[in-house]
Write a protein that holds these residues in place. Structure first.
Motif, PDB file in Angstrom:
ATOM      1  N   ALA A  45    -111.861  84.211  86.316  1.00 31.94           N
ATOM      2  CA  ALA A  45    -111.728  83.996  84.868  1.00 31.94           C
ATOM      3  C   ALA A  45    -112.964  83.321  84.289  1.00 31.94           C
ATOM      4  O   ALA A  45    -113.366  83.614  83.163  1.00 31.94           O
ATOM      5  N   ASP A  46    -113.610  82.446  85.067  1.00 29.08           N
ATOM      6  CA  ASP A  46    -114.804  81.746  84.570  1.00 29.08           C
ATOM      7  C   ASP A  46    -116.093  82.538  84.842  1.00 29.08           C
ATOM      8  O   ASP A  46    -117.177  82.096  84.484  1.00 29.08           O
ATOM      9  N   GLY A  47    -115.990  83.696  85.494  1.00 28.28           N
ATOM     10  CA  GLY A  47    -117.156  84.548  85.727  1.00 28.28           C
ATOM     11  C   GLY A  47    -118.080  84.085  86.832  1.00 28.28           C
ATOM     12  O   GLY A  47    -119.130  84.685  87.058  1.00 28.28           O
ATOM     13  N   ARG A  48    -117.704  83.045  87.566  1.00 30.36           N
ATOM     14  CA  ARG A  48    -118.615  82.508  88.590  1.00 30.36           C
ATOM     15  C   ARG A  48    -118.618  83.311  89.876  1.00 30.36           C
ATOM     16  O   ARG A  48    -119.552  83.193  90.675  1.00 30.36           O
ATOM     17  N   TYR A  63    -120.406  84.653  95.109  1.00 24.01           N
ATOM     18  CA  TYR A  63    -119.755  83.403  94.722  1.00 24.01           C
ATOM     19  C   TYR A  63    -120.778  82.269  94.779  1.00 24.01           C
ATOM     20  O   TYR A  63    -121.833  82.396  95.417  1.00 24.01           O
ATOM     21  N   PRO A  64    -120.486  81.134  94.122  1.00 22.00           N
ATOM     22  CA  PRO A  64    -121.460  80.037  94.067  1.00 22.00           C
ATOM     23  C   PRO A  64    -121.783  79.469  95.449  1.00 22.00           C
ATOM     24  O   PRO A  64    -120.876  79.161  96.230  1.00 22.00           O
ATOM     25  N   ALA A  65    -123.062  79.325  95.721  1.00 18.40           N
ATOM     26  CA  ALA A  65    -123.497  78.762  97.003  1.00 18.40           C
ATOM     27  C   ALA A  65    -122.991  77.332  97.177  1.00 18.40           C
ATOM     28  O   ALA A  65    -122.699  76.911  98.293  1.00 18.40           O
ATOM     29  N   SER A  66    -122.837  76.600  96.086  1.00 23.65           N
ATOM     30  CA  SER A  66    -122.358  75.220  96.157  1.00 23.65           C
ATOM     31  C   SER A  66    -120.907  75.146  96.636  1.00 23.65           C
ATOM     32  O   SER A  66    -120.440  74.086  97.030  1.00 23.65           O
ATOM     33  N   GLU A  67    -120.193  76.266  96.618  1.00 23.21           N
ATOM     34  CA  GLU A  67    -118.791  76.306  97.041  1.00 23.21           C
ATOM     35  C   GLU A  67    -118.612  77.125  98.324  1.00 23.21           C
ATOM     36  O   GLU A  67    -117.506  77.556  98.647  1.00 23.21           O
ATOM     37  N   GLU A  68    -119.691  77.323  99.060  1.00 20.28           N
ATOM     38  CA  GLU A  68    -119.664  78.222 100.215  1.00 20.28           C
ATOM     39  C   GLU A  68    -118.546  77.896 101.204  1.00 20.28           C
ATOM     40  O   GLU A  68    -117.814  78.787 101.636  1.00 20.28           O
ATOM     41  N   ARG A  69    -118.369  76.647 101.569  1.00 19.87           N
ATOM     42  CA  ARG A  69    -117.329  76.275 102.538  1.00 19.87           C
ATOM     43  C   ARG A  69    -115.937  76.582 102.011  1.00 19.87           C
ATOM     44  O   ARG A  69    -115.051  76.988 102.751  1.00 19.87           O
ATOM     45  N   ASP A  70    -115.726  76.383 100.704  1.00 24.85           N
ATOM     46  CA  ASP A  70    -114.425  76.677 100.094  1.00 24.85           C
ATOM     47  C   ASP A  70    -114.085  78.155 100.171  1.00 24.85           C
ATOM     48  O   ASP A  70    -112.914  78.530 100.207  1.00 24.85           O
ATOM     49  N   TRP A  71    -115.098  79.004 100.170  1.00 25.67           N
ATOM     50  CA  TRP A  71    -114.895  80.453 100.161  1.00 25.67           C
ATOM     51  C   TRP A  71    -114.803  81.061 101.557  1.00 25.67           C
ATOM     52  O   TRP A  71    -114.383  82.207 101.705  1.00 25.67           O
ATOM     53  N   ASP A  72    -115.197  80.344 102.589  1.00 26.64           N
ATOM     54  CA  ASP A  72    -115.255  80.921 103.938  1.00 26.64           C
ATOM     55  C   ASP A  72    -113.957  81.620 104.351  1.00 26.64           C
ATOM     56  O   ASP A  72    -113.980  82.762 104.813  1.00 26.64           O
ATOM     57  N   GLY A  73    -112.825  80.975 104.221  1.00 30.20           N
ATOM     58  CA  GLY A  73    -111.552  81.556 104.632  1.00 30.20           C
ATOM     59  C   GLY A  73    -111.165  82.772 103.800  1.00 30.20           C
ATOM     60  O   GLY A  73    -110.643  83.762 104.318  1.00 30.20           O
ATOM     61  N   ILE A  74    -111.435  82.697 102.501  1.00 35.05           N
ATOM     62  CA  ILE A  74    -111.133  83.806 101.583  1.00 35.05           C
ATOM     63  C   ILE A  74    -111.963  85.039 101.972  1.00 35.05           C
ATOM     64  O   ILE A  74    -111.437  86.143 102.098  1.00 35.05           O
ATOM     65  N   VAL A  75    -113.264  84.839 102.150  1.00 37.37           N
ATOM     66  CA  VAL A  75    -114.167  85.945 102.480  1.00 37.37           C
ATOM     67  C   VAL A  75    -113.780  86.553 103.827  1.00 37.37           C
ATOM     68  O   VAL A  75    -113.749  87.779 103.979  1.00 37.37           O
ATOM     69  N   THR A  76    -113.455  85.729 104.793  1.00 33.26           N
ATOM     70  CA  THR A  76    -113.069  86.226 106.106  1.00 33.26           C
ATOM     71  C   THR A  76    -111.815  87.093 106.009  1.00 33.26           C
ATOM     72  O   THR A  76    -111.763  88.196 106.569  1.00 33.26           O
ATOM     73  N   ARG A  77    -110.805  86.616 105.276  1.00 27.95           N
ATOM     74  CA  ARG A  77    -109.573  87.398 105.161  1.00 27.95           C
ATOM     75  C   ARG A  77    -109.811  88.727 104.451  1.00 27.95           C
ATOM     76  O   ARG A  77    -109.313  89.774 104.885  1.00 27.95           O
ATOM     77  N   ILE A  78    -110.578  88.701 103.367  1.00 26.05           N
ATOM     78  CA  ILE A  78    -110.900  89.944 102.666  1.00 26.05           C
ATOM     79  C   ILE A  78    -111.606  90.910 103.616  1.00 26.05           C
ATOM     80  O   ILE A  78    -111.229  92.078 103.747  1.00 26.05           O
ATOM     81  N   SER A  79    -112.636  90.417 104.279  1.00 27.80           N
ATOM     82  CA  SER A  79    -113.447  91.258 105.160  1.00 27.80           C
ATOM     83  C   SER A  79    -112.617  91.898 106.265  1.00 27.80           C
ATOM     84  O   SER A  79    -112.725  93.109 106.522  1.00 27.80           O
ATOM     85  N   LEU A  80    -111.789  91.113 106.929  1.00 30.58           N
ATOM     86  CA  LEU A  80    -111.025  91.628 108.059  1.00 30.58           C
ATOM     87  C   LEU A  80    -109.892  92.568 107.637  1.00 30.58           C
ATOM     88  O   LEU A  80    -109.378  93.325 108.455  1.00 30.58           O
ATOM     89  N   SER A  81    -109.526  92.538 106.359  1.00 31.20           N
ATOM     90  CA  SER A  81    -108.440  93.418 105.888  1.00 31.20           C
ATOM     91  C   SER A  81    -108.944  94.781 105.431  1.00 31.20           C
ATOM     92  O   SER A  81    -108.135  95.681 105.196  1.00 31.20           O
ATOM     93  N   LEU A  82    -110.253  94.970 105.302  1.00 31.24           N
ATOM     94  CA  LEU A  82    -110.807  96.229 104.802  1.00 31.24           C
ATOM     95  C   LEU A  82    -110.445  97.385 105.742  1.00 31.24           C
ATOM     96  O   LEU A  82    -110.691  97.321 106.940  1.00 31.24           O
ATOM     97  N   ARG A  83    -109.872  98.436 105.154  1.00 32.94           N
ATOM     98  CA  ARG A  83    -109.478  99.618 105.910  1.00 32.94           C
ATOM     99  C   ARG A  83    -109.899 100.867 105.152  1.00 32.94           C
ATOM    100  O   ARG A  83    -110.048 100.856 103.932  1.00 32.94           O
TER     101      ARG A  83
END
Length: 143
Positions: free
Chosen positions: A50-53, A121-141
């Protein structure tokens, strides 16, 4: 408000986005990527926060030259300073920094199609995104 505060205030709601004509599917956090951000080249959808970040692209495109993941990636001219790179006979995943953002790109290869997710996503929030990115990546089919 930083993204991690938003995520901890409410549970993350996941859903599956599917491109019926290609069989591409991926789980993504619909409670984070709430905005429609248009269509990419090929088939698929772009979403953003929603904030476009941060933004997420889910797409499928023909592999016209029947390239291997390594050749396909090389043709895209990735930046020379990639922080993470994994290339196999079936997929590639790369990640690095672009300005104040982290980009992550994973593409799976099946038949004459390439099924991809791209996340910025913002580099300053990289650790916060790690789990999200991993789940998205591993679910790709893709079929």
């Amino acid at each position: 408000m930083v993204w991690s505060s938003v995520a901890s205030a409410q549970p993350v709601r996941w859903t599956t986005y599917t491109i019926p004509s290609t069989g591409t599917s991926v789980d993504f956090p619909a409670s984070i990527f709430t905005e429609d951000a248009g269509r990419p080249d090929g088939q698929g959808q772009r979403f953003r926060t929603a904030d476009g970040r941060a933004d997420l692209t889910i797409q499928a495109a023909p592999n016209v030259s029947n390239d291997t993941p390594a050749v396909f990636l090389a043709r895209k001219n990735p930046p020379s300073r990639i922080q993470y790179k994994r290339v196999t006979s079936r997929f590639f995943a790369v990640s690095s920094y672009k300005g104040d953002k982290v980009f992550y790109d994973r593409c799976n290869f099946s038949g004459r199609l390439v099924h991809c997710v791209l996340i910025n996503y913002p580099a300053s929030e990289e650790r916060d995104w790690d789990g999200i990115v991993t789940r998205i990546s591993l679910s790709l089919r893709g079929s």
